[in-house]
Design a protein around this motif. Structure first.
Motif, PDB file in Angstrom:
ATOM      1  N   LYS A  15       0.829  -1.204   0.000  1.00 20.90           N
ATOM      2  CA  LYS A  15       0.000   0.000   0.000  1.00 20.90           C
ATOM      3  C   LYS A  15       0.864   1.255   0.000  1.00 20.90           C
ATOM      4  N   ASP A  16       0.282   2.353  -0.423  1.00 21.24           N
ATOM      5  CA  ASP A  16       0.976   3.632  -0.452  1.00 21.24           C
ATOM      6  C   ASP A  16       0.945   4.225   0.953  1.00 21.24           C
ATOM      7  N   VAL A  17       2.066   4.158   1.639  1.00 19.31           N
ATOM      8  CA  VAL A  17       2.158   4.625   3.029  1.00 19.31           C
ATOM      9  C   VAL A  17       3.047   5.862   3.070  1.00 19.31           C
ATOM     10  N   PRO A  18       2.610   6.953   3.697  1.00 16.17           N
ATOM     11  CA  PRO A  18       3.469   8.141   3.786  1.00 16.17           C
ATOM     12  C   PRO A  18       4.721   7.857   4.596  1.00 16.17           C
ATOM     13  N   PHE A  19       5.805   8.531   4.252  1.00 20.26           N
ATOM     14  CA  PHE A  19       7.037   8.309   5.005  1.00 20.26           C
ATOM     15  C   PHE A  19       6.864   8.741   6.461  1.00 20.26           C
ATOM     16  N   LEU A  20       6.237   9.890   6.688  1.00 23.51           N
ATOM     17  CA  LEU A  20       5.960  10.351   8.041  1.00 23.51           C
ATOM     18  C   LEU A  20       4.478  10.105   8.314  1.00 23.51           C
ATOM     19  N   ASN A  21       4.200   9.010   8.972  1.00 21.16           N
ATOM     20  CA  ASN A  21       2.833   8.562   9.192  1.00 21.16           C
ATOM     21  C   ASN A  21       2.406   8.934  10.608  1.00 21.16           C
ATOM     22  N   TYR A  22       2.016  10.201  10.801  1.00 18.26           N
ATOM     23  CA  TYR A  22       1.723  10.722  12.130  1.00 18.26           C
ATOM     24  C   TYR A  22       0.288  10.410  12.563  1.00 18.26           C
ATOM     25  N   PHE A  23       0.097  10.244  13.889  1.00 18.42           N
ATOM     26  CA  PHE A  23      -1.259  10.283  14.443  1.00 18.42           C
ATOM     27  C   PHE A  23      -1.365  11.531  15.313  1.00 18.42           C
ATOM     28  N   ASP A  24      -2.586  12.057  15.445  1.00 20.86           N
ATOM     29  CA  ASP A  24      -2.762  13.350  16.098  1.00 20.86           C
ATOM     30  C   ASP A  24      -2.604  13.253  17.610  1.00 20.86           C
ATOM     31  N   THR A  25      -2.049  14.306  18.195  1.00 14.79           N
ATOM     32  CA  THR A  25      -1.872  14.387  19.649  1.00 14.79           C
ATOM     33  C   THR A  25      -2.318  15.784  20.093  1.00 14.79           C
ATOM     34  N   PRO A  26      -3.560  15.917  20.562  1.00 12.96           N
ATOM     35  CA  PRO A  26      -4.121  17.240  20.879  1.00 12.96           C
ATOM     36  C   PRO A  26      -3.639  17.807  22.222  1.00 12.96           C
ATOM     37  N   LYS A  27      -3.892  19.092  22.385  1.00 10.67           N
ATOM     38  CA  LYS A  27      -3.587  19.770  23.643  1.00 10.67           C
ATOM     39  C   LYS A  27      -4.589  19.349  24.716  1.00 10.67           C
ATOM     40  N   ILE A  28      -4.082  19.208  25.944  1.00  6.66           N
ATOM     41  CA  ILE A  28      -4.954  18.960  27.088  1.00  6.66           C
ATOM     42  C   ILE A  28      -4.533  19.885  28.225  1.00  6.66           C
ATOM     43  N   THR A  29      -5.507  20.585  28.806  1.00  4.20           N
ATOM     44  CA  THR A  29      -5.245  21.467  29.945  1.00  4.20           C
ATOM     45  C   THR A  29      -6.326  21.249  30.997  1.00  4.20           C
ATOM     46  N   GLN A  30      -6.181  21.939  32.103  1.00  5.77           N
ATOM     47  CA  GLN A  30      -7.226  21.867  33.122  1.00  5.77           C
ATOM     48  C   GLN A  30      -8.578  22.321  32.571  1.00  5.77           C
ATOM     49  N   ASP A  31      -8.558  23.188  31.557  1.00  2.96           N
ATOM     50  CA  ASP A  31      -9.805  23.726  31.011  1.00  2.96           C
ATOM     51  C   ASP A  31     -10.592  22.725  30.173  1.00  2.96           C
ATOM     52  N   ASN A  32      -9.900  21.776  29.510  1.00  2.00           N
ATOM     53  CA  ASN A  32     -10.613  20.856  28.614  1.00  2.00           C
ATOM     54  C   ASN A  32     -10.399  19.381  28.953  1.00  2.00           C
ATOM     55  N   MET A  33      -9.811  19.080  30.087  1.00  3.28           N
ATOM     56  CA  MET A  33      -9.446  17.704  30.402  1.00  3.28           C
ATOM     57  C   MET A  33     -10.657  16.791  30.554  1.00  3.28           C
ATOM     58  N   ASP A  34     -11.832  17.365  30.781  1.00  2.41           N
ATOM     59  CA  ASP A  34     -13.018  16.538  30.888  1.00  2.41           C
ATOM     60  C   ASP A  34     -13.399  15.889  29.558  1.00  2.41           C
ATOM     61  N   GLN A  35     -12.778  16.330  28.462  1.00  2.00           N
ATOM     62  CA  GLN A  35     -13.032  15.748  27.148  1.00  2.00           C
ATOM     63  C   GLN A  35     -12.159  14.517  26.889  1.00  2.00           C
ATOM     64  N   PHE A  36     -11.222  14.234  27.813  1.00  2.14           N
ATOM     65  CA  PHE A  36     -10.262  13.152  27.625  1.00  2.14           C
ATOM     66  C   PHE A  36     -10.362  12.160  28.776  1.00  2.14           C
ATOM     67  N   THR A  37     -10.225  10.871  28.448  1.00  2.59           N
ATOM     68  CA  THR A  37     -10.190   9.867  29.505  1.00  2.59           C
ATOM     69  C   THR A  37      -8.799   9.841  30.141  1.00  2.59           C
ATOM     70  N   LYS A  38      -8.752   9.438  31.386  1.00  3.83           N
ATOM     71  CA  LYS A  38      -7.469   9.379  32.084  1.00  3.83           C
ATOM     72  C   LYS A  38      -6.560   8.348  31.414  1.00  3.83           C
TER      73      LYS A  38
END
Length: 320
Positions: A294-317
């Motif tokens: 398959k055609d795979v990009p050389f830099l195959n990144y997955f996303d890593t979002p910002k987490i702070t005290q303000d939005n941490m309720d959107q993320f599981t521990k």
């Protein structure tokens, strides 16, 4: 540590929920992985188990799972052993981005595609790699700088704040890139914030605590600490607490459970959310996709979002 996972239909059925989307391939593959240092932190321990689970869910894959224990020489020997075993692909989590290049070159010359996971090798080795699978560490560092700067602006100290940095293991690509991303982005968003000193914490909480203790003796005025991951960041936080130095803003670049808990307690401001399960599954899937042509990009990144005290309720521990 070395063991082989052989897959059976029964095992696949038992944990089918863990199967990767589209992971099944037309052929059977033997894939070897040599990891950096499984025992050094909970991220790497969780990564290894997630990799085994993902492989176990695919009946067309046999994996040889190795751990270099942080030893470059051992990792080079492991790559050479995997070449001798004639595996179909090699996944490497480099102990040192420069030192492993000759071993990666040997695998390439043997016709074995190499997938680098989590932390890339140095650029001179790129020609010998089929793909890198993992986080964009420079972007992570940049996002951490933005988290720090935004908090300083909210506090009204963006024109005078002084910070220190605790980086990861010297020579380790992730450490270099997270520091670079932070150092390049900070003056763009907060040009008057002063990064007064950087010292390595080697991804170790106890060492990072000692580094921070020295910073606290040396500098009367520290407004923020940027750490290459939350394990080191919490070590620095512990030093500040012990010294009675309140009001310091702590920002990391990989959100560990200890960082998440410190954020819940209001002691630690923010980090970057990164899953070792996503990391491991992406590495295995990338290797399978390469072998499937398959055609795979050389830099195959997955996303890593910002987490702070303000939005941490959107993320599981985090589980690590």
């Amino acid at each position: 540590m070395r063991f082989t996972v052989r897959l059976t239909l029964a095992a696949t059925t038992a944990i089918a929920g863990l199967a990767l989307a589209g992971a099944a391939s037309a052929e059977s593959y033997k894939i070897g992985i040599t990891q950096n240092n499984v025992g050094v932190d909970s991220y790497q321990t969780t990564y290894e188990q997630a990799f085994i689970n993902a492989a176990d869910a695919n009946p067309d894959v046999e994996t040889v799972v190795l751990d270099a224990g942080g030893d470059v020489a051992r990792q080079i020997a492991q790559v050479e052993d995997l070449i001798q075993q004639k595996v179909d692909a090699i996944i490497i989590w480099p102990t040192n981005g420069e030192a492993v290049i000759p071993a990666v070159r040997k695998a390439h010359k043997a016709g074995i595609p190499v997938i680098v996971t989590n932390s890339n090798i140095a650029e001179p080795g790129f020609d010998f790699v089929a793909s890198f699978s993992g986080p964009d560490n420079i972007t992570q560092g940049a996002r951490s700088a933005e988290i720090m700067c935004d908090k300083f602006k909210d506090m009204g100290i963006a024109d005078e704040a002084k910070i220190v940095q605790i980086s990861g293991q010297p020579g380790y690509t992730t450490a270099i890139e997270r520091a670079k991303g932070f150092e390049d982005r900070l003056p763009e968003v907060c040009p008057n914030v002063d990064l007064v000193e950087t010292q390595p914490g080697d991804w170790n909480r106890e060492k990072s605590q000692k580094v921070m203790e020295a910073f606290l003796v040396k500098y009367d005025d520290i407004d923020g600490v940027y750490a290459g991951d939350d394990n080191m960041g919490v070590g620095a936080l512990n030093a500040a607490k012990a010294a009675g130095r309140d009001g310091i803003i702590f920002v990391g670049a990989t959100n560990f459970s200890v960082g998440y808990e410190a954020m819940e307690n209001g002691d630690y401001w923010g980090s970057i959310y990164q899953s070792p399960v996503d990391d491991a599954e992406a590495a295995l899937q990338t290797a399978i996709d390469v072998l499937d042509g398959k055609d795979v990009p050389f830099l195959n990144y997955f996303d890593t979002p910002k987490i702070t005290q303000d939005n941490m309720d959107q993320f599981t521990k985090p589980v690590f």
